[in-house]
Design an enzyme around this catalytic site. Structure first.
Site, PDB file in Angstrom:
ATOM      1  N   TRP A  10       0.864  -1.193   0.000  1.00  0.00           N
ATOM      2  CA  TRP A  10       0.000   0.000   0.000  1.00  0.00           C
ATOM      3  C   TRP A  10       0.905   1.251   0.000  1.00  0.00           C
ATOM      4  CZ3 TRP A  10      -1.989   2.622   4.923  1.00  0.00           C
ATOM      5  CH2 TRP A  10      -2.875   3.666   4.611  1.00  0.00           C
ATOM      6  N   ASP A  18       1.636  -8.655  -0.328  1.00  0.00           N
ATOM      7  CA  ASP A  18       0.238  -8.226  -0.234  1.00  0.00           C
ATOM      8  C   ASP A  18       0.033  -6.968  -1.071  1.00  0.00           C
ATOM      9  OD1 ASP A  18      -2.332  -8.415   1.870  1.00  0.00           O
ATOM     10  OD2 ASP A  18      -1.907  -6.383   1.200  1.00  0.00           O
ATOM     11  N   TYR A  33      -4.335  -0.383  -4.959  1.00  0.00           N
ATOM     12  CA  TYR A  33      -2.994   0.186  -4.766  1.00  0.00           C
ATOM     13  C   TYR A  33      -2.388   0.643  -6.094  1.00  0.00           C
ATOM     14  CZ  TYR A  33      -3.343  -2.238  -0.211  1.00  0.00           C
ATOM     15  OH  TYR A  33      -3.749  -2.712   1.016  1.00  0.00           O
ATOM     16  N   LYS A  87      -6.672  -7.863  -3.876  1.00  0.00           N
ATOM     17  CA  LYS A  87      -7.996  -7.603  -3.288  1.00  0.00           C
ATOM     18  C   LYS A  87      -8.952  -6.962  -4.294  1.00  0.00           C
ATOM     19  CE  LYS A  87      -5.404  -6.465   0.908  1.00  0.00           C
ATOM     20  NZ  LYS A  87      -4.256  -5.679   0.427  1.00  0.00           N
ATOM     21  N   HIS A 116     -11.949  -6.297  -0.329  1.00  0.00           N
ATOM     22  CA  HIS A 116     -11.160  -5.289   0.391  1.00  0.00           C
ATOM     23  C   HIS A 116     -11.969  -4.598   1.505  1.00  0.00           C
ATOM     24  CE1 HIS A 116      -7.508  -2.471  -0.468  1.00  0.00           C
ATOM     25  NE2 HIS A 116      -7.778  -2.489   0.817  1.00  0.00           N
ATOM     26  N   SER A 162     -11.747  -8.584   4.140  1.00  0.00           N
ATOM     27  CA  SER A 162     -10.906  -7.597   4.802  1.00  0.00           C
ATOM     28  C   SER A 162     -11.806  -6.498   5.355  1.00  0.00           C
ATOM     29  CB  SER A 162      -9.901  -7.026   3.798  1.00  0.00           C
ATOM     30  OG  SER A 162      -9.122  -6.023   4.403  1.00  0.00           O
ATOM     31  N   GLN A 201      -8.612  -9.891   7.014  1.00  0.00           N
ATOM     32  CA  GLN A 201      -7.471  -8.970   7.202  1.00  0.00           C
ATOM     33  C   GLN A 201      -7.996  -7.651   7.764  1.00  0.00           C
ATOM     34  OE1 GLN A 201      -4.973  -6.465   4.142  1.00  0.00           O
ATOM     35  NE2 GLN A 201      -4.137  -8.531   4.075  1.00  0.00           N
ATOM     36  N   PRO A 215       0.966  -2.867  11.336  1.00  0.00           N
ATOM     37  CA  PRO A 215       1.551  -3.187  12.653  1.00  0.00           C
ATOM     38  C   PRO A 215       2.115  -1.958  13.363  1.00  0.00           C
ATOM     39  CG  PRO A 215       2.969  -3.970  10.867  1.00  0.00           C
ATOM     40  CD  PRO A 215       1.653  -3.562  10.243  1.00  0.00           C
ATOM     41  N   LEU A 216       2.538  -0.935  12.583  1.00  0.00           N
ATOM     42  CA  LEU A 216       3.070   0.291  13.199  1.00  0.00           C
ATOM     43  C   LEU A 216       1.997   1.386  13.233  1.00  0.00           C
ATOM     44  CD1 LEU A 216       6.495   0.458  11.247  1.00  0.00           C
ATOM     45  CD2 LEU A 216       5.895  -0.957  13.234  1.00  0.00           C
ATOM     46  N   GLY A 217       0.739   1.007  12.991  1.00  0.00           N
ATOM     47  CA  GLY A 217      -0.325   2.018  12.938  1.00  0.00           C
ATOM     48  C   GLY A 217      -0.065   3.032  11.841  1.00  0.00           C
TER      49      GLY A 217
HETATM   50  N1  LIG Z   1      -6.829  -4.476   3.858  1.00  0.00           N
HETATM   51  C1  LIG Z   1      -6.702  -3.191   4.069  1.00  0.00           C
HETATM   52  O1  LIG Z   1      -7.691  -2.426   4.017  1.00  0.00           O
HETATM   53  C2  LIG Z   1      -5.350  -2.627   4.375  1.00  0.00           C
HETATM   54  C3  LIG Z   1      -5.243  -1.319   4.882  1.00  0.00           C
HETATM   55  C4  LIG Z   1      -3.970  -0.839   5.203  1.00  0.00           C
HETATM   56  C5  LIG Z   1      -2.866  -1.647   5.022  1.00  0.00           C
HETATM   57  N2  LIG Z   1      -3.002  -2.906   4.497  1.00  0.00           N
HETATM   58  C6  LIG Z   1      -1.825  -3.771   4.221  1.00  0.00           C
HETATM   59  O2  LIG Z   1      -0.923  -3.709   5.295  1.00  0.00           O
HETATM   60  C7  LIG Z   1       0.336  -3.216   4.834  1.00  0.00           C
HETATM   61  C8  LIG Z   1       0.993  -2.429   5.914  1.00  0.00           C
HETATM   62  O3  LIG Z   1       0.162  -1.324   6.257  1.00  0.00           O
HETATM   63  P1  LIG Z   1       0.827   0.043   6.708  1.00  0.00           P
HETATM   64  O4  LIG Z   1       1.537   0.657   5.589  1.00  0.00           O
HETATM   65  O5  LIG Z   1      -0.231   0.830   7.387  1.00  0.00           O
HETATM   66  O6  LIG Z   1       1.903  -0.556   7.754  1.00  0.00           O
HETATM   67  P2  LIG Z   1       2.722  -0.014   8.974  1.00  0.00           P
HETATM   68  O7  LIG Z   1       3.912  -0.865   8.994  1.00  0.00           O
HETATM   69  O8  LIG Z   1       1.846   0.092  10.176  1.00  0.00           O
HETATM   70  O9  LIG Z   1       3.094   1.464   8.577  1.00  0.00           O
HETATM   71  C9  LIG Z   1       3.985   1.770   7.550  1.00  0.00           C
HETATM   72  C10 LIG Z   1       4.190   3.251   7.635  1.00  0.00           C
HETATM   73  O10 LIG Z   1       5.038   3.498   8.736  1.00  0.00           O
HETATM   74  C11 LIG Z   1       6.032   4.393   8.341  1.00  0.00           C
HETATM   75  N3  LIG Z   1       7.275   4.053   9.004  1.00  0.00           N
HETATM   76  C12 LIG Z   1       7.901   2.849   9.044  1.00  0.00           C
HETATM   77  N4  LIG Z   1       9.015   2.918   9.750  1.00  0.00           N
HETATM   78  C13 LIG Z   1       9.114   4.192  10.165  1.00  0.00           C
HETATM   79  C14 LIG Z   1      10.062   4.905  10.932  1.00  0.00           C
HETATM   80  N5  LIG Z   1      11.150   4.281  11.431  1.00  0.00           N
HETATM   81  N6  LIG Z   1       9.828   6.202  11.173  1.00  0.00           N
HETATM   82  C15 LIG Z   1       8.736   6.829  10.690  1.00  0.00           C
HETATM   83  N7  LIG Z   1       7.810   6.213   9.933  1.00  0.00           N
HETATM   84  C16 LIG Z   1       7.989   4.919   9.670  1.00  0.00           C
HETATM   85  C17 LIG Z   1       6.222   4.178   6.867  1.00  0.00           C
HETATM   86  O11 LIG Z   1       6.707   5.380   6.338  1.00  0.00           O
HETATM   87  P3  LIG Z   1       7.519   5.414   4.944  1.00  0.00           P
HETATM   88  O12 LIG Z   1       6.507   5.192   3.877  1.00  0.00           O
HETATM   89  O13 LIG Z   1       8.100   6.781   4.950  1.00  0.00           O
HETATM   90  O14 LIG Z   1       8.530   4.319   5.011  1.00  0.00           O
HETATM   91  C18 LIG Z   1       4.834   3.833   6.415  1.00  0.00           C
HETATM   92  O15 LIG Z   1       4.125   5.011   6.044  1.00  0.00           O
HETATM   93  C19 LIG Z   1      -0.016  -2.410   3.586  1.00  0.00           C
HETATM   94  O16 LIG Z   1       1.093  -2.224   2.742  1.00  0.00           O
HETATM   95  C20 LIG Z   1      -1.080  -3.276   2.981  1.00  0.00           C
HETATM   96  O17 LIG Z   1      -0.497  -4.361   2.296  1.00  0.00           O
HETATM   97  C21 LIG Z   1      -4.217  -3.405   4.195  1.00  0.00           C
END
Ligand SMILES: NC(=O)c1ccc[n+]([C@@H]2O[C@H](COP(=O)([O-])OP(=O)(O)OC[C@H]3O[C@@H](n4cnc5c(N)ncnc54)[C@H](OP(=O)(O)O)[C@@H]3O)[C@@H](O)[C@H]2O)c1
Length: 220
Positions: free
Chosen positions: A14, A38, A43, A68, A101, A138, A160, A188-190
Protein backbone atom coordinates in the site's frame (compact mmCIF):
# COMPACT_ATOMS: atom_id res chain seq x y z
CA UNK A 1 -9.28 -23.47 7.78
CA UNK A 2 -8.54 -24.98 4.33
CA UNK A 3 -5.09 -26.48 4.96
CA UNK A 4 -3.27 -23.85 2.89
CA UNK A 5 -0.30 -22.25 4.66
CA UNK A 6 0.42 -18.51 4.65
CA UNK A 7 3.85 -17.13 5.64
CA UNK A 8 3.34 -15.30 8.93
CA UNK A 9 5.22 -12.14 7.90
CA UNK A 10 4.08 -10.34 4.76
CA UNK A 11 5.45 -7.48 2.69
CA UNK A 12 2.71 -4.85 2.16
CA UNK A 13 2.63 -2.60 -0.90
CA UNK A 14 0.00 0.00 0.00
CA UNK A 15 1.28 3.53 -0.81
CA UNK A 16 4.08 1.98 -2.85
CA UNK A 17 4.09 3.90 -6.14
CA UNK A 18 3.62 1.93 -9.33
CA UNK A 19 6.73 1.65 -11.49
CA UNK A 20 10.30 1.44 -10.29
CA UNK A 21 9.55 1.83 -6.57
CA UNK A 22 7.05 -1.05 -6.42
CA UNK A 23 9.10 -3.25 -8.77
CA UNK A 24 12.40 -2.74 -6.91
CA UNK A 25 10.92 -2.99 -3.42
CA UNK A 26 9.09 -6.24 -4.17
CA UNK A 27 12.20 -7.67 -5.82
CA UNK A 28 14.36 -6.62 -2.85
CA UNK A 29 11.82 -7.96 -0.35
CA UNK A 30 11.97 -11.35 -2.05
CA UNK A 31 15.77 -11.25 -2.23
CA UNK A 32 16.03 -10.62 1.53
CA UNK A 33 13.65 -13.46 2.33
CA UNK A 34 10.02 -12.34 2.31
CA UNK A 35 7.78 -14.95 0.67
CA UNK A 36 4.43 -13.25 1.16
CA UNK A 37 3.46 -10.18 -0.87
CA UNK A 38 0.24 -8.23 -0.23
CA UNK A 39 -1.17 -5.91 -2.89
CA UNK A 40 -4.62 -4.78 -4.04
CA UNK A 41 -6.29 -3.54 -7.20
CA UNK A 42 -6.74 -0.21 -5.37
CA UNK A 43 -2.99 0.19 -4.77
CA UNK A 44 -2.55 0.67 -8.53
CA UNK A 45 0.73 -1.25 -8.55
CA UNK A 46 -0.19 -4.81 -9.55
CA UNK A 47 1.78 -4.61 -12.83
CA UNK A 48 4.98 -3.56 -11.06
CA UNK A 49 4.45 -6.04 -8.22
CA UNK A 50 4.20 -8.79 -10.85
CA UNK A 51 7.38 -7.54 -12.53
CA UNK A 52 9.23 -7.45 -9.20
CA UNK A 53 8.24 -11.06 -8.58
CA UNK A 54 9.49 -12.12 -12.03
CA UNK A 55 12.75 -10.15 -11.70
CA UNK A 56 13.49 -11.63 -8.27
CA UNK A 57 14.00 -15.03 -9.87
CA UNK A 58 12.16 -16.64 -6.94
CA UNK A 59 9.88 -19.45 -8.09
CA UNK A 60 6.26 -18.25 -8.20
CA UNK A 61 5.20 -21.39 -6.31
CA UNK A 62 7.42 -20.37 -3.38
CA UNK A 63 5.61 -17.02 -3.07
CA UNK A 64 2.28 -16.34 -1.37
CA UNK A 65 0.56 -13.58 -3.34
CA UNK A 66 -2.53 -11.69 -2.16
CA UNK A 67 -4.59 -9.13 -4.01
CA UNK A 68 -8.00 -7.60 -3.29
CA UNK A 69 -11.29 -6.73 -4.93
CA UNK A 70 -11.81 -2.97 -5.01
CA UNK A 71 -14.99 -1.11 -4.04
CA UNK A 72 -15.91 -0.31 -7.66
CA UNK A 73 -16.15 -3.98 -8.63
CA UNK A 74 -18.65 -5.50 -6.18
CA UNK A 75 -21.26 -7.83 -7.72
CA UNK A 76 -21.04 -11.08 -9.68
CA UNK A 77 -20.00 -9.97 -13.18
CA UNK A 78 -17.78 -7.12 -11.98
CA UNK A 79 -15.92 -9.44 -9.61
CA UNK A 80 -15.31 -12.02 -12.32
CA UNK A 81 -13.79 -9.29 -14.49
CA UNK A 82 -11.77 -7.87 -11.58
CA UNK A 83 -10.22 -11.28 -10.83
CA UNK A 84 -9.17 -11.77 -14.44
CA UNK A 85 -7.78 -8.24 -14.63
CA UNK A 86 -5.70 -8.73 -11.47
CA UNK A 87 -4.33 -12.03 -12.83
CA UNK A 88 -3.45 -10.28 -16.07
CA UNK A 89 -1.80 -7.29 -14.37
CA UNK A 90 0.17 -9.46 -11.95
CA UNK A 91 1.09 -11.70 -14.90
CA UNK A 92 0.36 -14.86 -12.99
CA UNK A 93 -1.85 -17.93 -13.50
CA UNK A 94 -3.21 -17.95 -9.98
CA UNK A 95 -3.58 -15.94 -6.79
CA UNK A 96 -2.84 -17.47 -3.40
CA UNK A 97 -5.38 -15.27 -1.63
CA UNK A 98 -8.09 -12.95 -2.91
CA UNK A 99 -9.91 -10.68 -0.46
CA UNK A 100 -13.00 -8.48 -0.60
CA UNK A 101 -11.16 -5.29 0.39
CA UNK A 102 -14.08 -3.51 2.15
CA UNK A 103 -17.53 -4.87 3.07
CA UNK A 104 -19.62 -1.78 2.60
CA UNK A 105 -18.42 0.76 0.00
CA UNK A 106 -20.26 4.11 0.09
CA UNK A 107 -21.46 3.79 -3.52
CA UNK A 108 -23.31 0.51 -2.82
CA UNK A 109 -24.44 1.19 0.75
CA UNK A 110 -28.07 0.33 -0.03
CA UNK A 111 -27.35 -3.28 -1.03
CA UNK A 112 -23.90 -4.14 0.26
CA UNK A 113 -24.89 -7.57 1.61
CA UNK A 114 -26.41 -8.74 -1.68
CA UNK A 115 -23.36 -7.54 -3.62
CA UNK A 116 -20.94 -9.23 -1.22
CA UNK A 117 -22.89 -12.49 -1.69
CA UNK A 118 -22.60 -12.10 -5.47
CA UNK A 119 -18.90 -11.26 -5.34
CA UNK A 120 -18.34 -14.24 -3.08
CA UNK A 121 -20.06 -16.55 -5.57
CA UNK A 122 -17.73 -15.30 -8.33
CA UNK A 123 -14.75 -15.85 -6.00
CA UNK A 124 -15.89 -19.39 -5.16
CA UNK A 125 -16.15 -20.15 -8.88
CA UNK A 126 -12.63 -18.80 -9.39
CA UNK A 127 -11.41 -21.20 -6.69
CA UNK A 128 -13.06 -24.10 -8.53
CA UNK A 129 -11.52 -22.90 -11.80
CA UNK A 130 -8.03 -22.95 -10.23
CA UNK A 131 -7.54 -19.17 -10.49
CA UNK A 132 -7.44 -18.61 -6.71
CA UNK A 133 -6.25 -20.93 -3.93
CA UNK A 134 -7.92 -19.21 -0.97
CA UNK A 135 -10.58 -16.54 -0.59
CA UNK A 136 -11.13 -14.16 2.28
CA UNK A 137 -12.37 -10.81 3.48
CA UNK A 138 -10.91 -7.60 4.80
CA UNK A 139 -12.26 -4.96 7.18
CA UNK A 140 -15.34 -7.14 7.85
CA UNK A 141 -16.94 -6.65 11.25
CA UNK A 142 -19.07 -9.38 12.81
CA UNK A 143 -22.34 -8.34 11.16
CA UNK A 144 -20.70 -8.21 7.71
CA UNK A 145 -19.32 -11.71 8.23
CA UNK A 146 -22.64 -13.05 9.54
CA UNK A 147 -24.42 -11.76 6.41
CA UNK A 148 -21.83 -13.33 4.08
CA UNK A 149 -22.06 -16.70 5.84
CA UNK A 150 -25.80 -16.88 5.08
CA UNK A 151 -25.05 -17.69 1.41
CA UNK A 152 -21.34 -18.66 1.35
CA UNK A 153 -20.39 -22.22 0.47
CA UNK A 154 -16.74 -21.61 1.32
CA UNK A 155 -16.03 -20.07 4.75
CA UNK A 156 -13.53 -17.18 4.38
CA UNK A 157 -9.99 -18.38 5.08
CA UNK A 158 -8.74 -14.99 6.27
CA UNK A 159 -10.10 -11.71 7.64
CA UNK A 160 -7.47 -8.97 7.20
CA UNK A 161 -7.97 -6.08 9.62
CA UNK A 162 -6.32 -3.07 11.23
CA UNK A 163 -4.88 -4.79 14.29
CA UNK A 164 -2.10 -3.49 16.54
CA UNK A 165 -1.75 -2.41 20.19
CA UNK A 166 -3.88 0.70 19.55
CA UNK A 167 -6.82 -1.27 18.17
CA UNK A 168 -7.42 -4.74 19.58
CA UNK A 169 -10.61 -5.51 17.60
CA UNK A 170 -12.06 -7.94 20.20
CA UNK A 171 -15.38 -8.41 18.36
CA UNK A 172 -13.70 -9.17 15.04
CA UNK A 173 -11.24 -11.56 16.68
CA UNK A 174 -13.93 -13.54 18.46
CA UNK A 175 -16.10 -13.75 15.31
CA UNK A 176 -13.08 -15.00 13.35
CA UNK A 177 -12.28 -17.54 16.04
CA UNK A 178 -15.85 -18.85 16.02
CA UNK A 179 -15.52 -19.70 12.31
CA UNK A 180 -11.86 -20.74 12.36
CA UNK A 181 -10.95 -17.73 10.19
CA UNK A 182 -7.32 -16.58 10.35
CA UNK A 183 -6.76 -13.02 11.67
CA UNK A 184 -4.42 -11.21 9.35
CA UNK A 185 -3.14 -8.02 10.97
CA UNK A 186 -2.36 -4.97 8.87
CA UNK A 187 -0.63 -1.73 9.87
CA UNK A 188 1.55 -3.19 12.65
CA UNK A 189 3.07 0.29 13.20
CA UNK A 190 -0.33 2.02 12.94
CA UNK A 191 0.87 3.41 9.58
CA UNK A 192 3.68 5.08 11.54
CA UNK A 193 1.51 6.63 14.30
CA UNK A 194 2.55 4.10 16.95
CA UNK A 195 6.21 5.05 16.50
CA UNK A 196 5.31 8.19 18.49
CA UNK A 197 3.38 6.35 21.22
CA UNK A 198 4.97 7.00 24.65
CA UNK A 199 3.89 3.73 26.25
CA UNK A 200 5.33 1.66 23.40
CA UNK A 201 8.52 3.76 23.62
CA UNK A 202 8.78 2.94 27.35
CA UNK A 203 8.30 -0.77 26.67
CA UNK A 204 10.93 -0.68 23.92
CA UNK A 205 13.43 1.08 26.21
CA UNK A 206 12.75 -1.37 29.07
CA UNK A 207 13.51 -4.31 26.77
CA UNK A 208 16.37 -2.65 24.92
CA UNK A 209 14.65 -3.09 21.55
CA UNK A 210 13.43 -0.61 18.96
CA UNK A 211 9.79 0.49 18.85
CA UNK A 212 9.11 -1.29 15.53
CA UNK A 213 10.64 -4.49 16.96
CA UNK A 214 8.23 -4.36 19.91
CA UNK A 215 5.26 -3.69 17.62
CA UNK A 216 6.15 -6.44 15.15
CA UNK A 217 6.64 -8.90 18.03
CA UNK A 218 3.20 -7.98 19.37
CA UNK A 219 1.68 -8.74 15.97
CA UNK A 220 3.49 -12.07 15.73
N1 LIG B 1 -6.83 -4.48 3.86
C1 LIG B 1 -6.70 -3.19 4.07
O1 LIG B 1 -7.69 -2.43 4.02
C2 LIG B 1 -5.35 -2.63 4.38
C3 LIG B 1 -5.24 -1.32 4.88
C4 LIG B 1 -3.97 -0.84 5.20
C5 LIG B 1 -2.87 -1.65 5.02
N2 LIG B 1 -3.00 -2.91 4.50
C6 LIG B 1 -1.82 -3.77 4.22
O2 LIG B 1 -0.92 -3.71 5.29
C7 LIG B 1 0.34 -3.22 4.83
C8 LIG B 1 0.99 -2.43 5.91
O3 LIG B 1 0.16 -1.32 6.26
P1 LIG B 1 0.83 0.04 6.71
O4 LIG B 1 1.54 0.66 5.59
O5 LIG B 1 -0.23 0.83 7.39
O6 LIG B 1 1.90 -0.56 7.75
P2 LIG B 1 2.72 -0.01 8.97
O7 LIG B 1 3.91 -0.87 8.99
O8 LIG B 1 1.85 0.09 10.18
O9 LIG B 1 3.09 1.46 8.58
C9 LIG B 1 3.98 1.77 7.55
C10 LIG B 1 4.19 3.25 7.64
O10 LIG B 1 5.04 3.50 8.74
C11 LIG B 1 6.03 4.39 8.34
N3 LIG B 1 7.27 4.05 9.00
C12 LIG B 1 7.90 2.85 9.04
N4 LIG B 1 9.01 2.92 9.75
C13 LIG B 1 9.11 4.19 10.17
C14 LIG B 1 10.06 4.91 10.93
N5 LIG B 1 11.15 4.28 11.43
N6 LIG B 1 9.83 6.20 11.17
C15 LIG B 1 8.74 6.83 10.69
N7 LIG B 1 7.81 6.21 9.93
C16 LIG B 1 7.99 4.92 9.67
C17 LIG B 1 6.22 4.18 6.87
O11 LIG B 1 6.71 5.38 6.34
P3 LIG B 1 7.52 5.41 4.94
O12 LIG B 1 6.51 5.19 3.88
O13 LIG B 1 8.10 6.78 4.95
O14 LIG B 1 8.53 4.32 5.01
C18 LIG B 1 4.83 3.83 6.41
O15 LIG B 1 4.13 5.01 6.04
C19 LIG B 1 -0.02 -2.41 3.59
O16 LIG B 1 1.09 -2.22 2.74
C20 LIG B 1 -1.08 -3.28 2.98
O17 LIG B 1 -0.50 -4.36 2.30
C21 LIG B 1 -4.22 -3.41 4.20
Amino acid sequence: NNGIEIPVVGFGTWQTPDGEVARESVKTALEVGYRHIDTAAAYGNEVSVGQGIKESGVNRHDIFLTTKLWNDSHGYEATKKAIDLSLQKLDTDYLDLYLIHWPNPVAVREHWAELNAESWQAMEEAVKAGKIRAIGISNFRKHHLDELLKTANIVPAVNQNYLNPSDLQPDVLSANKEHDILNEAYSPLGTGDLLRNELVAEIAAAHNHSIPQVLLRWSL
